[in-house]
Structure formats: structure tokens, C-alpha cells
Design a protein around this motif. Structure first.
Motif, PDB file in Angstrom:
ATOM      1  N   THR A   1       0.927  -1.309   0.077  1.00 42.75           N
ATOM      2  CA  THR A   1      -0.075  -0.092   0.039  1.00 42.75           C
ATOM      3  C   THR A   1       0.780   1.448   0.178  1.00 42.75           C
ATOM      4  OG1 THR A   1      -0.079   0.000   2.412  1.00 42.75           O
ATOM      5  CG2 THR A   1      -1.882  -1.014   1.368  1.00 42.75           C
ATOM      6  N   ASN A   2       0.238   2.492  -0.559  1.00 42.59           N
ATOM      7  CA  ASN A   2       1.084   3.722  -0.316  1.00 42.59           C
ATOM      8  C   ASN A   2       1.487   4.155   1.198  1.00 42.59           C
ATOM      9  OD1 ASN A   2      -1.694   4.140   0.430  1.00 42.59           O
ATOM     10  ND2 ASN A   2      -2.074   5.641  -1.167  1.00 42.59           N
ATOM     11  N   ALA A   3       0.685   3.729   1.985  1.00 40.60           N
ATOM     12  CA  ALA A   3       1.264   3.685   3.538  1.00 40.60           C
ATOM     13  C   ALA A   3       2.390   3.159   3.971  1.00 40.60           C
ATOM     14  CB  ALA A   3      -0.008   3.462   4.480  1.00 40.60           C
ATOM     15  N   LEU A   4       2.523   2.105   3.475  1.00 39.51           N
ATOM     16  CA  LEU A   4       3.496   1.119   3.446  1.00 39.51           C
ATOM     17  C   LEU A   4       4.940   1.498   2.819  1.00 39.51           C
ATOM     18  CD1 LEU A   4       4.353  -1.676   4.997  1.00 39.51           C
ATOM     19  CD2 LEU A   4       3.688  -2.644   2.984  1.00 39.51           C
ATOM     20  N   ILE A   5       4.467   1.879   1.617  1.00 41.18           N
ATOM     21  CA  ILE A   5       5.696   2.459   0.875  1.00 41.18           C
ATOM     22  C   ILE A   5       6.220   4.057   1.834  1.00 41.18           C
ATOM     23  CG2 ILE A   5       6.288   4.124  -1.173  1.00 41.18           C
ATOM     24  CD1 ILE A   5       4.457   1.991  -2.636  1.00 41.18           C
ATOM     25  N   THR A   6       5.234   4.730   2.341  1.00 39.97           N
ATOM     26  CA  THR A   6       5.744   5.740   3.046  1.00 39.97           C
ATOM     27  C   THR A   6       6.502   5.298   4.437  1.00 39.97           C
ATOM     28  OG1 THR A   6       3.797   6.984   2.505  1.00 39.97           O
ATOM     29  CG2 THR A   6       4.800   8.147   3.927  1.00 39.97           C
ATOM     30  N   SER A   7       6.088   4.271   4.804  1.00 40.85           N
ATOM     31  CA  SER A   7       6.721   3.770   6.256  1.00 40.85           C
ATOM     32  C   SER A   7       8.334   3.301   5.750  1.00 40.85           C
ATOM     33  CB  SER A   7       6.043   2.577   6.808  1.00 40.85           C
ATOM     34  OG  SER A   7       4.813   3.119   7.452  1.00 40.85           O
ATOM     35  N   TRP A   8       8.323   2.575   4.722  1.00 41.89           N
ATOM     36  CA  TRP A   8       9.720   2.432   3.965  1.00 41.89           C
ATOM     37  C   TRP A   8      10.520   3.415   3.910  1.00 41.89           C
ATOM     38  CZ3 TRP A   8       7.660  -1.690   0.081  1.00 41.89           C
ATOM     39  CH2 TRP A   8       7.348  -3.155   0.527  1.00 41.89           C
ATOM     40  N   VAL A   9       9.875   4.620   3.460  1.00 40.91           N
ATOM     41  CA  VAL A   9      10.870   5.948   3.232  1.00 40.91           C
ATOM     42  C   VAL A   9      11.068   6.309   4.535  1.00 40.91           C
ATOM     43  CG1 VAL A   9      10.516   8.133   2.097  1.00 40.91           C
ATOM     44  CG2 VAL A   9       9.599   6.250   1.097  1.00 40.91           C
ATOM     45  N   ALA A  10      10.208   6.394   5.388  1.00 40.29           N
ATOM     46  CA  ALA A  10      10.459   6.723   6.860  1.00 40.29           C
ATOM     47  C   ALA A  10      11.481   5.784   7.355  1.00 40.29           C
ATOM     48  CB  ALA A  10       9.254   6.611   7.789  1.00 40.29           C
ATOM     49  N   VAL A  11      11.602   4.576   7.346  1.00 38.06           N
ATOM     50  CA  VAL A  11      12.429   3.782   7.944  1.00 38.06           C
ATOM     51  C   VAL A  11      13.886   4.261   7.338  1.00 38.06           C
ATOM     52  CG1 VAL A  11      13.377   1.500   8.172  1.00 38.06           C
ATOM     53  CG2 VAL A  11      11.147   1.845   8.424  1.00 38.06           C
ATOM     54  N   ALA A  12      13.945   4.504   5.990  1.00 38.35           N
ATOM     55  CA  ALA A  12      15.191   4.729   5.152  1.00 38.35           C
ATOM     56  C   ALA A  12      15.873   6.283   5.865  1.00 38.35           C
ATOM     57  CB  ALA A  12      14.924   4.739   3.804  1.00 38.35           C
ATOM     58  N   VAL A  13      14.947   7.016   5.747  1.00 38.45           N
ATOM     59  CA  VAL A  13      15.178   8.313   6.414  1.00 38.45           C
ATOM     60  C   VAL A  13      15.718   8.266   7.908  1.00 38.45           C
ATOM     61  CG1 VAL A  13      14.300  10.555   7.407  1.00 38.45           C
ATOM     62  CG2 VAL A  13      13.572   9.828   4.905  1.00 38.45           C
ATOM     63  N   ILE A  14      15.032   7.431   8.620  1.00 38.51           N
ATOM     64  CA  ILE A  14      15.758   7.303  10.085  1.00 38.51           C
ATOM     65  C   ILE A  14      16.991   6.565  10.133  1.00 38.51           C
ATOM     66  CG2 ILE A  14      15.138   6.331  12.283  1.00 38.51           C
ATOM     67  CD1 ILE A  14      12.192   6.765  11.675  1.00 38.51           C
ATOM     68  N   VAL A  15      17.272   5.574   9.418  1.00 40.94           N
ATOM     69  CA  VAL A  15      18.255   4.677   9.335  1.00 40.94           C
ATOM     70  C   VAL A  15      19.493   5.536   8.858  1.00 40.94           C
ATOM     71  CG1 VAL A  15      19.435   2.817   7.958  1.00 40.94           C
ATOM     72  CG2 VAL A  15      17.347   2.619   8.920  1.00 40.94           C
ATOM     73  N   ILE A  16      19.174   6.531   7.771  1.00 43.30           N
ATOM     74  CA  ILE A  16      20.517   7.324   7.118  1.00 43.30           C
ATOM     75  C   ILE A  16      20.688   8.271   8.084  1.00 43.30           C
ATOM     76  CG2 ILE A  16      20.842   8.991   5.405  1.00 43.30           C
ATOM     77  CD1 ILE A  16      18.906   7.532   3.719  1.00 43.30           C
ATOM     78  N   ILE A  17      19.840   8.945   8.663  1.00 42.99           N
ATOM     79  CA  ILE A  17      20.040   9.980   9.848  1.00 42.99           C
ATOM     80  C   ILE A  17      20.880   9.413  10.814  1.00 42.99           C
ATOM     81  CG2 ILE A  17      19.260  11.397  11.721  1.00 42.99           C
ATOM     82  CD1 ILE A  17      16.873  12.258   9.697  1.00 42.99           C
ATOM     83  N   SER A  18      20.501   8.004  11.367  1.00 44.14           N
ATOM     84  CA  SER A  18      21.240   7.381  12.534  1.00 44.14           C
ATOM     85  C   SER A  18      22.693   7.266  12.150  1.00 44.14           C
ATOM     86  CB  SER A  18      20.587   6.218  12.757  1.00 44.14           C
ATOM     87  OG  SER A  18      19.201   6.342  12.973  1.00 44.14           O
ATOM     88  N   ILE A  19      22.738   6.508  10.752  1.00 47.67           N
ATOM     89  CA  ILE A  19      24.286   6.311  10.321  1.00 47.67           C
ATOM     90  C   ILE A  19      25.194   7.698  10.200  1.00 47.67           C
ATOM     91  CG2 ILE A  19      25.654   5.412   8.287  1.00 47.67           C
ATOM     92  CD1 ILE A  19      23.161   3.578   7.980  1.00 47.67           C
ATOM     93  N   PHE A  20      24.282   8.536   9.487  1.00 45.71           N
ATOM     94  CA  PHE A  20      24.899  10.066   9.646  1.00 45.71           C
ATOM     95  C   PHE A  20      25.412  10.708  10.883  1.00 45.71           C
ATOM     96  CE2 PHE A  20      24.744  14.481   9.154  1.00 45.71           C
ATOM     97  CZ  PHE A  20      25.755  14.742   8.321  1.00 45.71           C
ATOM     98  N   LEU A  21      24.569  10.231  11.899  1.00 48.73           N
ATOM     99  CA  LEU A  21      24.833  10.753  13.317  1.00 48.73           C
ATOM    100  C   LEU A  21      26.103  10.043  13.789  1.00 48.73           C
ATOM    101  CD1 LEU A  21      23.476  12.764  15.436  1.00 48.73           C
ATOM    102  CD2 LEU A  21      22.510  10.562  16.344  1.00 48.73           C
ATOM    103  N   ARG A  22      25.832   8.728  13.757  1.00 49.08           N
ATOM    104  CA  ARG A  22      27.137   7.797  14.289  1.00 49.08           C
ATOM    105  C   ARG A  22      28.302   8.168  13.669  1.00 49.08           C
ATOM    106  NH1 ARG A  22      30.168   6.140  16.678  1.00 49.08           N
ATOM    107  NH2 ARG A  22      30.816   3.756  17.224  1.00 49.08           N
TER     108      ARG A  22
END
Lengths: 295, 163
Positions: free
Chosen positions: A25-46
Motif C-alpha cells: 500500500t501507499n502507506a507502507l511505501i511511506t513507512s519504508w521511506v520513513a525507515v530509510a530516512v531514520i536509518v540514514i540519519i542514524s548512520i550519519f549521526l554515528r
């Protein structure tokens, strides 16, 4: 003549494609994007972590300190706050990014679906939390997580007795000579324990539908306002929804902290908290106070 | 219940997918951000606390050292004053001793000089007398052209030396 395409905000997330029997679903795609954003920010922060904080680390540290202080206000115990904090902050960021991604004006990208001769537009992105499946998943995770946390903190027997209070039934035989009233009080207490099970289901329902309702209502509001007066008028509402997205993420994560704190407290040694915990269909006094305070 | 499921399109597979999404977020955030950040903040906190403790300890040590320093300084001043006074006294004594010694040396030297002078004078007078006598004898010999004997010499010498 130009064909009319239906732009309708549905209460459920629309299917974009299928992966076997699994609907993406489109909500699931948004959630995947959210996961990707958070993971990228986490790695960047690390990668940017330094002993002397700078830039994003500064912001994150200030935020983490503030959030930890808020947890302290609920738990009254820094050690407990530190244990609950990772779960609470993860929920907060997941909900926040999902809420805000739903506001990004990329809804114009999507599919035109032909359903029984009626063409309708399906956007690729829809706020992840504007789908009950997402909020249910978070609520179930929160409630199960809280109970597991209780098992780890006070033990499986005490957590089990919170719902099926066998020890209070057993006390009828041991205390009946000293306190004859136990024959009335113990079954009531046992029944209250059973109500706690219903309370846990109520928690899932209240957590999931509160979040879903607020975010979905915000999306509907924005679509309606945009349909009425486009371009400028929806902007204040967009800012309002940014605020609502933040507040809802905060409410959800603070309620999670409350549930975790209640689960980790030993009810046998805290009659006052136990009493307050049993009111409002399983939602504690702290919960009510917090909800009133924040909302 | 069925109406809720159909109205909201509740799908347990999507719920599991979302739980999985959240699990990924939790894991990644915990591993990459929260754990290292909390470790860093804890270490920094400990360092700051240690720094504050050290600073307090150092301040106490400094205060203690200052007190010790003052004490030592006062003691040193007192000792130096005593030492100075003693030295002055010793110097005075030494000076007096040296003065006395110098005086006695000078006195000895003067008396020695006097003695030497006296001896020199006596010797000079004796020598002069001898010279005069031999001169007188030579003159007399020339005058009388005769060798005088030794008794005459002695007699003449005595007379002459009593002049």
C-alpha cells in the motif's frame, strides 16, 4: 472532452501493487521511506559523533536530554527512564517521520486506477500513520513490549497475577480467619485482574485509533481546504498539521513510557499506584493526567 | 469486528510488515545513535564530574599549599632573621678579634722594629767607632810616622770613643 479522475481520500491505505498475496500500500511505501530516512540519519549521526558535539549531534543531544527529562517526570527514576528511553524515542521518531512525510506535497505522484469505469487517482505516498495497520502495529508493539518489560522488571509471576490474580484467590484460604472480608474482596480483585486484560485491548484500540484519527483527519482537512481554496489558504493548516504530527508522536511515546512504567512497578508494594491504575478502563491516572496535560 | 476489518482494510500481513519496519527503526536507532551517543554522553559526564572533582581537589590542595607556603615563609623569615643576627654577632666578634690581633701584631712589629733599629744603631755606632779609631790611628801614624803598639791603640781607642 477531458475524462474526470476521482480524487478521493479513502479511510484505508490504497494498494499500489501486489507481491504475491501481499498488498503493498501507499502507506507502507511511506513507512519504508520513513525507515530509510531514520536509518540514514542514524548512520550519519554515528559517523559525526565526537566528544565535543557539533551540528546535528548538538541538536540530537539537546533533544535526547529533554526527552529523557520528560521520561523522568513520568518514571521518577532516571535508571528506569534510561531503560525505557530507546523504545520511546524510536516510537517517537517513527511516528513523527511518518506523520510529516504524509504532509510533503508529493501526493501528486501516483497511479490512475480504473475501477468499474470510474478512474480514480491513487497517490504513491500517504502518511504511514494515516493507515490503521501502521498504528495498530505500533500499539500492539507498545502493549506487548510493556508487558515483556514488566516480565523482565518484576518477574513473570507478578505480571501474570496482574491479569489472572491467583495469589489473591489463594489468600482466601490463608487470610480468612484473620480477615473474613477477604472472601468478598479477593474475588473482586480477581475480577479486576480479568478486566485488566480488557484494559490492555482498550489500550491498543485507544493508542491506534487516536493516532490514526488525528493524522487521517489532518490529511482530510488539508485535502478539503485545498479543494476549496488552493495554494495559499491551506498553508496555515499545513503548519497546524506539522504541529499535530509532532504532538501526536509525543503523546504516543509518552503513553508508551507510562505503560512501561506501570508494567515495571511492583503492584504489591504500591497500592496507591495500583488503585489509580485500575480506573478509566485500564488507563492509569498518570495516563489521564498526561493526556490532559499534553492535549 | 468484520466490519471494522473491512472498513479499515486491516491486514495482518501489513501489520507484521509495519512491526518489522518499526523493529528496523528501533534496532538501527539503538545501534547507530542511542547506544554510542549515550555512551559518549556518559563518558563526557564522567569526565566533567571528574574535572569538577579534580578542580575542587586542586583548589583544596592549592589552599593547603598556600597555608603551608605562608607557614614556611614565616618560618624561613624568622630563621633568616636569627641567622642574620647571629652572623652580625659573629662578624662583630670576628671583627673585634681581628682588630685585637692586628693591634698586637702591629705592637709586636713595632717592638721588633725598635729592637732591630736599636741593634742596627748600636752596630753602626760600634762600626763607626772602629772606623774612626782606625782612621785616627792611620792619621796619627802618618803624623808621627811610627807604628804605635797595641796598648797604645787600645788606650787611644778608649779615649777617642769617649769623645
Amino acid at each position: 472532452m477531458k475524462e474526470k479522475i476521482l480524487h478521493e481520500t479513502t479511510i484505508f491505505a490504497e494498494k499500489i501493487t501486489d507481491f504475491g498475496s501481499f498488498h503493498i500500500t501507499n502507506a507502507l511505501i511511506t513507512s519504508w521511506v520513513a525507515v530509510a530516512v531514520i536509518v540514514i540519519i542514524s548512520i550519519f549521526l554515528r559517523r559525526k559523533l565526537k566528544e565535543i558535539p557539533k551540528g546535528i549531534q548538538n541538536v540530537f543531544e539537546v533533544f535526547a536530554e529533554g526527552a529523557l527529562s520528560m521520561c523522568d517526570q513520568v518514571t521518577n527514576d532516571r535508571a528506569l527512564s534510561i531503560r525505557i528511553f530507546p523504545m520511546a524515542i524510536s516510537v517517537f521518531f517513527f511516528i513523527l517521520v511518518n506523520n510529516w512525510l504524509g504532509l510533503i506535497p508529493l501526493g501528486g505522484f501516483g497511479l490512475i486506477e480504473n475501477h468499474e469505469g470510474i478512474k480514480s487517482f491513487i497517490p504513491f505516498l500517504r502518511g504511514g500513520t494515516a493507515d490503521v495497520n501502521t498504528t495498530l502495529a505500533l500499539a500492539v508493539s507498545a502493549v506487548i513490549g510493556a508487558n515483556l518489560f514488566g516480565v523482565v522488571s518484576v518477574g513473570i509471576w507478578k505480571t501474570f497475577n496482574k491479569y489472572v490474580n491467583l495469589s489473591v484467590l489463594g489468600s482466601i484460604f490463608t487470610k480468612i480467619k484473620k480477615e473474613p472480608t477477604v472472601i468478598i474482596v479477593a474475588p473482586i480483585t480477581f475480577f479486576v485482574g480479568l478486566i485488566e486484560i480488557a484494559g490492555e485491548v482498550a489500550k491498543i484500540a485507544s493508542l491506534s485509533f487516536r493516532l490514526f484519527g488525528n493524522i487521517f483527519a489532518g490529511e482530510v482537512l488539508l485535502v478539503s481546504i485545498s479543494a476549496l481554496v488552493a495554494y495559499v489558504v491551506p498553508i496555515p493548516f499545513l503548519f497546524l498539521e506539522i504541529l499535530v504530527g509532532f504532538i501526536q508522536a509525543l503523546i504516543f511515546s509518552m503513553l508508551l513510557v507510562v505503560y512501561f512504567t506501570i508494567s515495571s512497578s511492583d503492584h504489591d508494594h504500591e497500592p496507591a499506584r495500583n488503585a489509580s491504575h485500575n480506573d478509566a478502563g485500564g488507563e492509569s491516572h498518570e495516563h489521564q493526567k498526561l493526556t490532559q496535560g499534553v492535549v | 469486528m468484520d466490519s471494522i476489518v473491512s472498513t479499515f482494510h486491516i491486514d495482518w500481513k501489513i501489520i507484521i510488515a509495519q512491526v518489522l519496519n518499526f523493529s528496523i527503526v528501533f534496532t538501527m536507532l539503538y545501534i547507530y545513535a542511542l547506544k554510542p551517543l549515550s555512551k559518549l554522553m556518559k563518558e563526557r559526564g564522567e569526565k566533567i564530574a571528574k574535572g569538577v572533582d579534580d578542580a575542587e581537589e586542586n583548589a583544596q590542595i592549592l589552599e593547603k599549599t598556600n597555608i603551608e607556603y605562608e607557614k614556611v615563609l614565616v618560618k624561613a623569615k624568622t630563621e633568616a632573621q636569627i641567622l642574620f643576627n647571629n652572623t652580625i654577632k659573629e662578624a662583630e666578634i670576628k671583627k673585634d678579634e681581628m682588630l685585637e690581633k692586628a693591634k698586637s701584631d702591629v705592637a709586636i712589629m713595632i717592638s721588633d722594629g725598635k729592637k732591630t733599629l736599636e741593634a742596627e744603631k748600636t752596630k753602626m755606632v760600634a762600626d763607626a767607632k772602629n772606623e774612626i779609631v782606625s782612621l785616627v790611628m792611620k792619621v796619627t801614624e802618618k803624623l808621627i810616622d811610627k807604628k804605635l803598639d797595641a796598648s797604645f791603640d787600645e788606650k787611644t781607642i778608649k779615649e777617642l770613643s769617649n769623645l
